[in-house]
Design a protein around this motif. Structure first.
Motif, mmCIF file in Angstrom:
data_model
loop_
_atom_site.group_PDB
_atom_site.id
_atom_site.type_symbol
_atom_site.label_atom_id
_atom_site.label_comp_id
_atom_site.label_asym_id
_atom_site.label_seq_id
_atom_site.Cartn_x
_atom_site.Cartn_y
_atom_site.Cartn_z
ATOM 1 N N ASN A 30 7.018 45.026 65.012
ATOM 2 C CA ASN A 30 6.660 45.741 66.183
ATOM 3 C C ASN A 30 7.263 45.065 67.562
ATOM 4 O OD1 ASN A 30 5.342 43.196 66.480
ATOM 5 N ND2 ASN A 30 3.508 43.979 66.117
ATOM 6 N N GLY A 31 7.438 45.789 68.458
ATOM 7 C CA GLY A 31 8.137 45.320 69.651
ATOM 8 C C GLY A 31 9.392 46.271 70.026
ATOM 9 N N PRO A 32 10.263 45.865 71.211
ATOM 10 C CA PRO A 32 11.184 46.809 71.542
ATOM 11 C C PRO A 32 12.315 46.906 70.403
ATOM 12 C CG PRO A 32 11.020 44.844 73.081
ATOM 13 C CD PRO A 32 9.876 44.552 71.773
ATOM 14 N N LEU A 33 12.637 48.113 70.431
ATOM 15 C CA LEU A 33 13.757 48.374 69.361
ATOM 16 C C LEU A 33 15.005 48.712 69.858
ATOM 17 C CD1 LEU A 33 13.999 49.208 66.221
ATOM 18 C CD2 LEU A 33 13.649 51.495 66.982
ATOM 19 N N LEU A 34 16.193 47.814 69.344
ATOM 20 C CA LEU A 34 17.590 48.236 69.754
ATOM 21 C C LEU A 34 18.297 48.637 68.859
ATOM 22 C CD1 LEU A 34 18.088 44.760 71.719
ATOM 23 C CD2 LEU A 34 17.521 46.816 72.725
ATOM 24 N N SER A 35 19.556 49.406 68.953
ATOM 25 C CA SER A 35 20.298 49.762 68.007
ATOM 26 C C SER A 35 21.248 48.689 67.595
ATOM 27 C CB SER A 35 21.430 50.934 68.564
ATOM 28 O OG SER A 35 20.701 51.922 69.146
ATOM 29 N N TYR A 36 21.588 48.798 66.222
ATOM 30 C CA TYR A 36 22.637 47.643 65.484
ATOM 31 C C TYR A 36 23.865 47.576 66.917
ATOM 32 C CZ TYR A 36 19.905 47.378 61.415
ATOM 33 O OH TYR A 36 18.669 47.316 60.901
ATOM 34 N N GLY A 37 24.140 46.252 66.998
ATOM 35 C CA GLY A 37 25.527 46.152 67.891
ATOM 36 C C GLY A 37 24.975 45.812 69.370
ATOM 37 N N PHE A 108 33.945 23.350 63.646
ATOM 38 C CA PHE A 108 33.971 24.662 62.868
ATOM 39 C C PHE A 108 32.403 25.020 62.409
ATOM 40 C CE2 PHE A 108 37.942 22.445 61.993
ATOM 41 C CZ PHE A 108 39.031 23.533 62.461
ATOM 42 N N LYS A 109 31.576 24.763 63.402
ATOM 43 C CA LYS A 109 30.494 25.650 63.283
ATOM 44 C C LYS A 109 30.242 26.851 63.427
ATOM 45 C CE LYS A 109 28.119 20.913 63.683
ATOM 46 N NZ LYS A 109 27.282 20.163 64.495
ATOM 47 N N PRO A 110 29.463 27.704 62.646
ATOM 48 C CA PRO A 110 29.613 29.191 62.917
ATOM 49 C C PRO A 110 28.779 29.701 64.118
ATOM 50 C CG PRO A 110 27.851 28.605 61.337
ATOM 51 C CD PRO A 110 28.652 27.330 61.695
ATOM 52 N N ASP A 111 29.449 30.542 64.752
ATOM 53 C CA ASP A 111 28.649 31.555 65.901
ATOM 54 C C ASP A 111 28.441 32.795 65.197
ATOM 55 O OD1 ASP A 111 31.340 32.686 65.847
ATOM 56 O OD2 ASP A 111 31.674 32.287 67.986
ATOM 57 N N THR A 112 29.044 33.145 63.920
ATOM 58 C CA THR A 112 28.705 34.364 63.324
ATOM 59 C C THR A 112 28.487 34.276 61.852
ATOM 60 O OG1 THR A 112 30.622 35.282 64.706
ATOM 61 C CG2 THR A 112 29.788 36.388 62.458
ATOM 62 N N VAL A 113 27.479 34.874 61.217
ATOM 63 C CA VAL A 113 27.141 34.707 59.775
ATOM 64 C C VAL A 113 26.782 35.951 59.303
ATOM 65 C CG1 VAL A 113 25.402 34.117 58.338
ATOM 66 C CG2 VAL A 113 25.776 32.327 60.410
ATOM 67 N N ASN A 114 27.549 36.315 58.212
ATOM 68 C CA ASN A 114 27.194 37.323 57.448
ATOM 69 C C ASN A 114 26.339 37.052 56.255
ATOM 70 O OD1 ASN A 114 29.401 39.238 58.227
ATOM 71 N ND2 ASN A 114 30.788 37.544 57.514
ATOM 72 N N PHE A 115 25.370 38.045 56.043
ATOM 73 C CA PHE A 115 24.346 37.909 55.227
ATOM 74 C C PHE A 115 23.472 39.195 54.649
ATOM 75 C CE2 PHE A 115 22.537 38.819 59.165
ATOM 76 C CZ PHE A 115 21.310 39.413 59.000
ATOM 77 N N SER A 116 22.840 39.071 53.662
ATOM 78 C CA SER A 116 22.398 40.334 52.937
ATOM 79 C C SER A 116 20.875 39.933 53.018
ATOM 80 C CB SER A 116 23.225 40.597 51.642
ATOM 81 O OG SER A 116 22.668 39.714 50.737
ATOM 82 N N ILE A 117 19.847 41.146 53.063
ATOM 83 C CA ILE A 117 18.693 40.964 52.852
ATOM 84 C C ILE A 117 18.451 42.554 52.131
ATOM 85 C CG2 ILE A 117 16.248 41.664 54.042
ATOM 86 C CD1 ILE A 117 17.019 39.602 56.077
ATOM 87 N N ALA A 144 19.626 32.774 74.433
ATOM 88 C CA ALA A 144 20.634 32.992 73.428
ATOM 89 C C ALA A 144 21.066 34.607 73.642
ATOM 90 C CB ALA A 144 20.143 32.685 72.258
ATOM 91 N N LYS A 145 22.237 34.517 73.749
ATOM 92 C CA LYS A 145 22.704 35.981 73.969
ATOM 93 C C LYS A 145 23.452 36.448 72.634
ATOM 94 C CE LYS A 145 25.527 38.986 76.870
ATOM 95 N NZ LYS A 145 26.275 39.000 77.828
ATOM 96 N N LEU A 146 22.860 37.317 71.868
ATOM 97 C CA LEU A 146 23.360 37.515 70.426
ATOM 98 C C LEU A 146 22.984 39.143 70.047
ATOM 99 C CD1 LEU A 146 20.190 37.404 69.234
ATOM 100 C CD2 LEU A 146 20.803 35.068 68.740
ATOM 101 N N THR A 147 23.702 39.654 68.987
ATOM 102 C CA THR A 147 23.517 40.985 68.313
ATOM 103 C C THR A 147 23.246 40.805 67.017
ATOM 104 O OG1 THR A 147 24.400 43.162 68.604
ATOM 105 C CG2 THR A 147 25.868 41.354 68.080
ATOM 106 N N LEU A 148 23.126 41.850 66.469
ATOM 107 C CA LEU A 148 22.818 42.013 64.752
ATOM 108 C C LEU A 148 23.742 43.393 64.410
ATOM 109 C CD1 LEU A 148 21.641 41.189 62.316
ATOM 110 C CD2 LEU A 148 19.739 42.580 62.750
ATOM 111 N N LEU A 149 24.476 43.413 63.722
ATOM 112 C CA LEU A 149 25.256 44.330 63.191
ATOM 113 C C LEU A 149 25.097 44.767 61.758
ATOM 114 C CD1 LEU A 149 28.592 43.188 64.507
ATOM 115 C CD2 LEU A 149 27.206 44.987 65.691
ATOM 116 N N ASN A 150 24.665 46.231 61.378
ATOM 117 C CA ASN A 150 24.652 46.287 59.904
ATOM 118 C C ASN A 150 26.145 46.785 59.488
ATOM 119 O OD1 ASN A 150 24.885 48.861 61.218
ATOM 120 N ND2 ASN A 150 23.378 49.716 60.190
ATOM 121 N N ASN A 151 26.602 46.158 58.401
ATOM 122 C CA ASN A 151 28.050 46.572 57.866
ATOM 123 C C ASN A 151 27.929 47.442 56.766
ATOM 124 O OD1 ASN A 151 28.935 44.306 59.388
ATOM 125 N ND2 ASN A 151 28.524 42.964 57.664
#
Length: 151
Positions: A30-37, A108-117, A144-151
């Motif tokens: 529940n809460g605000p809904l954003l588009s991927y990206g 070399f610590k990540p600012d991007t992570v690929n994952f699957s759920i 934190a300024k971030l985004t979530l993408l679906n591949n």
């Protein structure tokens, strides 16, 4: 026919159980809904939903933000970094937790992570942590300024 006291208590307990179960079932997304990206800025303990609707979306929650970057008005040997711990949930309450880093890239610590759920591929990207540290100000509202993408 009237119910006796014991039957009334049992009926009331069952009714409350089902109402709580229904509320919990809807509550994960529940809460605000954003588009991927879409980019979003979140403080510690804030959450946002990504997706086309709440039935197939993902909830991104910022758990912690730690900033050890060198303040603007100081000369430092090392630039430092900001670390953001996030957890991502789907409607089935599957989850994934990650640490993302912004700043000093020499470690070399990540600012991007690929994952699957639930057999679907996603990517989360940390773009920035604001405000940038200064010795003259107390940082109690890091975002934190971030985004979530679906591949």
């Amino acid at each position: 026919m009237y119910l006796n006291n014991f039957q009334s208590y049992i009926f009331g307990a069952i009714l409350i159980f089902f109402l709580c179960f229904a509320a919990c079932e809807k509550g994960i997304l529940n809460g605000p809904l954003l588009s991927y990206g879409e980019k979003v800025e979140l403080q510690k303990s804030q959450s946002i939903l990504f997706g086309t609707n709440t039935s197939d979306g993902l909830k991104l929650t910022v758990n912690t933000i730690n900033d050890s970057r060198c303040p603007k008005d100081v000369n430092c040997i090392r630039a430092g970094e900001a670390a953001v711990k996030i957890t991502i949930y789907d409607i089935k309450e599957n989850s994934a937790t990650f640490d993302l880093y912004y700043g000093d890239k020499s470690h070399f610590k990540p600012d991007t992570v690929n994952f699957s759920i639930d057999k679907k591929a996603y990517k989360v990207i940390l773009f920035d942590v604001n405000p940038y540290p200064q010795t003259s100000t107390i940082q109690d509202s890091l975002k934190a300024k971030l985004t979530l993408l679906n591949n």
